[in-house]
Design a protein around this motif. Structure first.
Motif, PDB file in Angstrom:
ATOM      1  N   THR A  21      31.557   8.786  29.318  1.00 48.08           N
ATOM      2  CA  THR A  21      31.851   7.855  30.279  1.00 48.08           C
ATOM      3  C   THR A  21      31.118   7.759  31.469  1.00 48.08           C
ATOM      4  O   THR A  21      30.493   6.682  32.053  1.00 48.08           O
ATOM      5  CB  THR A  21      33.391   8.085  30.674  1.00 48.08           C
ATOM      6  N   LEU A  22      30.634   9.016  31.914  1.00 44.92           N
ATOM      7  CA  LEU A  22      29.696   9.009  33.042  1.00 44.92           C
ATOM      8  C   LEU A  22      28.300   8.544  32.614  1.00 44.92           C
ATOM      9  O   LEU A  22      27.495   8.228  33.453  1.00 44.92           O
ATOM     10  CB  LEU A  22      29.470  10.699  33.496  1.00 44.92           C
ATOM     11  N   LEU A  23      27.729   8.504  31.251  1.00 43.90           N
ATOM     12  CA  LEU A  23      26.768   7.918  30.900  1.00 43.90           C
ATOM     13  C   LEU A  23      26.688   6.522  30.615  1.00 43.90           C
ATOM     14  O   LEU A  23      25.722   5.801  30.497  1.00 43.90           O
ATOM     15  CB  LEU A  23      26.403   8.574  29.502  1.00 43.90           C
ATOM     16  N   GLY A  24      28.008   5.892  30.979  1.00 40.77           N
ATOM     17  CA  GLY A  24      28.048   4.608  31.063  1.00 40.77           C
ATOM     18  C   GLY A  24      28.680   3.745  29.906  1.00 40.77           C
ATOM     19  O   GLY A  24      28.745   2.619  29.785  1.00 40.77           O
ATOM     20  N   TYR A  25      29.207   4.596  28.993  1.00 39.77           N
ATOM     21  CA  TYR A  25      29.735   4.030  27.649  1.00 39.77           C
ATOM     22  C   TYR A  25      31.270   3.810  27.844  1.00 39.77           C
ATOM     23  O   TYR A  25      31.654   4.324  28.624  1.00 39.77           O
ATOM     24  CB  TYR A  25      29.659   5.178  26.423  1.00 39.77           C
ATOM     25  N   GLU A  26      31.543   2.869  27.323  1.00 36.80           N
ATOM     26  CA  GLU A  26      32.886   2.403  26.989  1.00 36.80           C
ATOM     27  C   GLU A  26      33.469   2.889  26.019  1.00 36.80           C
ATOM     28  O   GLU A  26      33.303   2.619  24.905  1.00 36.80           O
ATOM     29  CB  GLU A  26      33.217   0.958  27.047  1.00 36.80           C
ATOM     30  N   VAL A  27      34.697   4.003  26.265  1.00 40.28           N
ATOM     31  CA  VAL A  27      35.070   4.872  25.189  1.00 40.28           C
ATOM     32  C   VAL A  27      36.414   4.331  25.038  1.00 40.28           C
ATOM     33  O   VAL A  27      37.336   4.326  25.814  1.00 40.28           O
ATOM     34  CB  VAL A  27      34.989   6.340  25.783  1.00 40.28           C
ATOM     35  N   TYR A  28      36.614   4.322  23.705  1.00 38.18           N
ATOM     36  CA  TYR A  28      38.145   4.232  23.084  1.00 38.18           C
ATOM     37  C   TYR A  28      38.775   5.669  22.648  1.00 38.18           C
ATOM     38  O   TYR A  28      38.248   5.975  21.520  1.00 38.18           O
ATOM     39  CB  TYR A  28      38.131   3.205  22.027  1.00 38.18           C
ATOM     40  N   ASP A  29      39.548   6.259  23.337  1.00 43.77           N
ATOM     41  CA  ASP A  29      40.122   7.591  22.948  1.00 43.77           C
ATOM     42  C   ASP A  29      41.341   7.219  22.338  1.00 43.77           C
ATOM     43  O   ASP A  29      41.659   6.079  21.886  1.00 43.77           O
ATOM     44  CB  ASP A  29      40.315   8.371  23.986  1.00 43.77           C
ATOM     45  N   TRP A  30      42.118   8.127  21.878  1.00 38.91           N
ATOM     46  CA  TRP A  30      43.570   7.674  21.178  1.00 38.91           C
ATOM     47  C   TRP A  30      44.440   6.913  21.920  1.00 38.91           C
ATOM     48  O   TRP A  30      45.107   5.960  21.473  1.00 38.91           O
ATOM     49  CB  TRP A  30      44.273   9.106  20.793  1.00 38.91           C
ATOM     50  N   LEU A  31      44.538   6.910  23.306  1.00 31.51           N
ATOM     51  CA  LEU A  31      45.477   5.904  24.101  1.00 31.51           C
ATOM     52  C   LEU A  31      44.807   4.564  24.047  1.00 31.51           C
ATOM     53  O   LEU A  31      45.632   3.707  23.783  1.00 31.51           O
ATOM     54  CB  LEU A  31      45.524   6.521  25.503  1.00 31.51           C
ATOM     55  N   GLY A 188      26.079  21.370  26.741  1.00 26.96           N
ATOM     56  CA  GLY A 188      25.861  20.828  28.014  1.00 26.96           C
ATOM     57  C   GLY A 188      24.981  19.253  27.632  1.00 26.96           C
ATOM     58  O   GLY A 188      25.146  18.707  26.721  1.00 26.96           O
ATOM     59  N   TRP A 189      24.664  18.892  28.779  1.00 33.29           N
ATOM     60  CA  TRP A 189      23.847  17.493  28.822  1.00 33.29           C
ATOM     61  C   TRP A 189      22.405  17.262  27.821  1.00 33.29           C
ATOM     62  O   TRP A 189      22.645  16.338  27.207  1.00 33.29           O
ATOM     63  CB  TRP A 189      23.373  17.126  30.284  1.00 33.29           C
ATOM     64  N   LYS A 190      21.861  18.221  28.001  1.00 36.67           N
ATOM     65  CA  LYS A 190      20.443  18.113  27.289  1.00 36.67           C
ATOM     66  C   LYS A 190      20.558  17.716  25.881  1.00 36.67           C
ATOM     67  O   LYS A 190      19.828  16.300  25.514  1.00 36.67           O
ATOM     68  CB  LYS A 190      19.617  19.158  27.388  1.00 36.67           C
ATOM     69  N   PRO A 191      21.048  18.319  24.931  1.00 43.41           N
ATOM     70  CA  PRO A 191      21.135  17.928  23.501  1.00 43.41           C
ATOM     71  C   PRO A 191      21.812  16.553  23.241  1.00 43.41           C
ATOM     72  O   PRO A 191      21.350  15.757  22.476  1.00 43.41           O
ATOM     73  CB  PRO A 191      21.608  19.128  22.797  1.00 43.41           C
ATOM     74  N   LEU A 192      22.651  16.166  24.055  1.00 40.68           N
ATOM     75  CA  LEU A 192      23.572  15.008  23.840  1.00 40.68           C
ATOM     76  C   LEU A 192      22.602  14.022  24.446  1.00 40.68           C
ATOM     77  O   LEU A 192      22.549  12.996  23.610  1.00 40.68           O
ATOM     78  CB  LEU A 192      24.687  15.098  24.819  1.00 40.68           C
ATOM     79  N   LEU A 196      21.020  10.630  22.375  1.00 36.82           N
ATOM     80  CA  LEU A 196      21.616   9.367  22.540  1.00 36.82           C
ATOM     81  C   LEU A 196      20.112   8.470  23.258  1.00 36.82           C
ATOM     82  O   LEU A 196      20.438   7.410  23.428  1.00 36.82           O
ATOM     83  CB  LEU A 196      22.502   9.154  23.806  1.00 36.82           C
ATOM     84  N   GLY A 197      19.146   9.307  23.675  1.00 39.31           N
ATOM     85  CA  GLY A 197      18.096   8.474  24.053  1.00 39.31           C
ATOM     86  C   GLY A 197      18.351   8.063  25.796  1.00 39.31           C
ATOM     87  O   GLY A 197      17.951   6.821  26.025  1.00 39.31           O
ATOM     88  N   VAL A 198      19.084   8.853  26.431  1.00 35.74           N
ATOM     89  CA  VAL A 198      19.401   8.492  27.941  1.00 35.74           C
ATOM     90  C   VAL A 198      18.853   9.654  28.617  1.00 35.74           C
ATOM     91  O   VAL A 198      18.979  10.855  28.334  1.00 35.74           O
ATOM     92  CB  VAL A 198      20.942   8.156  28.132  1.00 35.74           C
TER      93      VAL A 198
END
Length: 256
Positions: A21-31, A188-192, A196-198
């Motif tokens: 979410t912080l990276l700007g993705y719209e996320v659909y979790d269970w709710l 943490g952030w780096k491998p993620l 994702l290429g961001v």
């Protein structure tokens, strides 16, 4: 659909939800899956999955995770074969202990259980959970219990860990290596971000749902859960008014 998080609950999914979410993705979790796609999920689970339905459901969603997506990740991947898949992992012992604590906390959350019982949306949510929750899908159980998590045999550590291992093996076997990230939130952030290429944000990596505080966090932070809490308060107030009127009639009008 850009990202499918295939990791099981209690592998850091709420933390990676916050990170995406912080990276700007719209996320659909269970709710979100319940709120926006609940009827679609129930229809597919009952009647069989169709690629065209999955494409329609998730065409405007960036990332999907948690139940029922983590169980039916392969059906989503069939519809979006170019998507990147993140398999969140965790030490087996820690995962099993966290799983038990999580469902114990849910079973002991009286407010949440009442919300599922006395509100219109809560009853729909409970039906969704009964139909799609892990006991019916991941555990291949056919009973429809009114409180779905009671179907877990959480005392069977060996059986739960076997299912955990089987799930990880399947994801690793099916997803091409260049589309798969096996990830622990402690990395943490780096491998993620590299995957994702961001760019890496200048922010601390989020850590959510510590010590089984998921429902407390969601009631405060998630607008959909906030709507359910509001509906619960209105329903509770209406119930109190009805009870008060009934008590008044009983005391003043009924001959003793």
């Amino acid at each position: 659909m850009k990202v499918i998080v295939a990791g099981l609950p209690k592998t850091g999914t709420k933390s990676i939800n916050a990170a995406l979410t912080l990276l700007g993705y719209e996320v659909y979790d269970w709710l979100e899956n319940f709120w926006y796609l609940g009827d679609d999920w129930v229809r597919q689970i009952r009647g069989g999955f169709k690629v065209e339905d999955m494409k329609r459901m998730f065409e405007n969603v960036d990332a999907a995770m948690d139940n029922p997506c983590c169980i039916h990740w392969e059906e989503i991947f069939d519809a979006f074969p170019e998507a990147k898949v993140i398999l969140t992992v965790r030490d087996e012992e820690t995962w099993y202990r966290s799983l038990k604590n999580h469902f114990r906390a849910l079973n002991n959350d009286i407010m949440f259980r009442l919300m599922l019982a006395i509100t219109f949306t809560g009853r729909r949510l409970n039906m969704f959970l009964v139909e799609t929750a892990l006991p019916r899908t991941f555990y291949d159980m056919t009973s429809r219990r009114p409180w779905p998590w009671e179907a877990f045999n959480l005392r069977n550590k060996e059986g739960n860990v076997k299912l955990f291992r089987r799930h990880e093996r399947l994801v690793k076997q099916v997803v091409p290596k260049d589309q798969l990230l096996v990830y622990q939130v402690k990395d943490g952030w780096k491998p993620l971000c590299d995957f994702l290429g961001v760019p890496v944000p200048d922010l601390p990596y989020p850590h959510k749902n510590k010590r089984g505080k998921l429902m407390e966090e969601m009631k405060k932070q998630n607008p959909l859960m906030g709507q359910l809490v509001k509906e619960f308060k209105i329903s509770l107030a209406c119930l109190c008014i009805v009870l008060a009127i009934g008590l008044y009639i009983t005391i003043t009008l009924v001959p003793w």
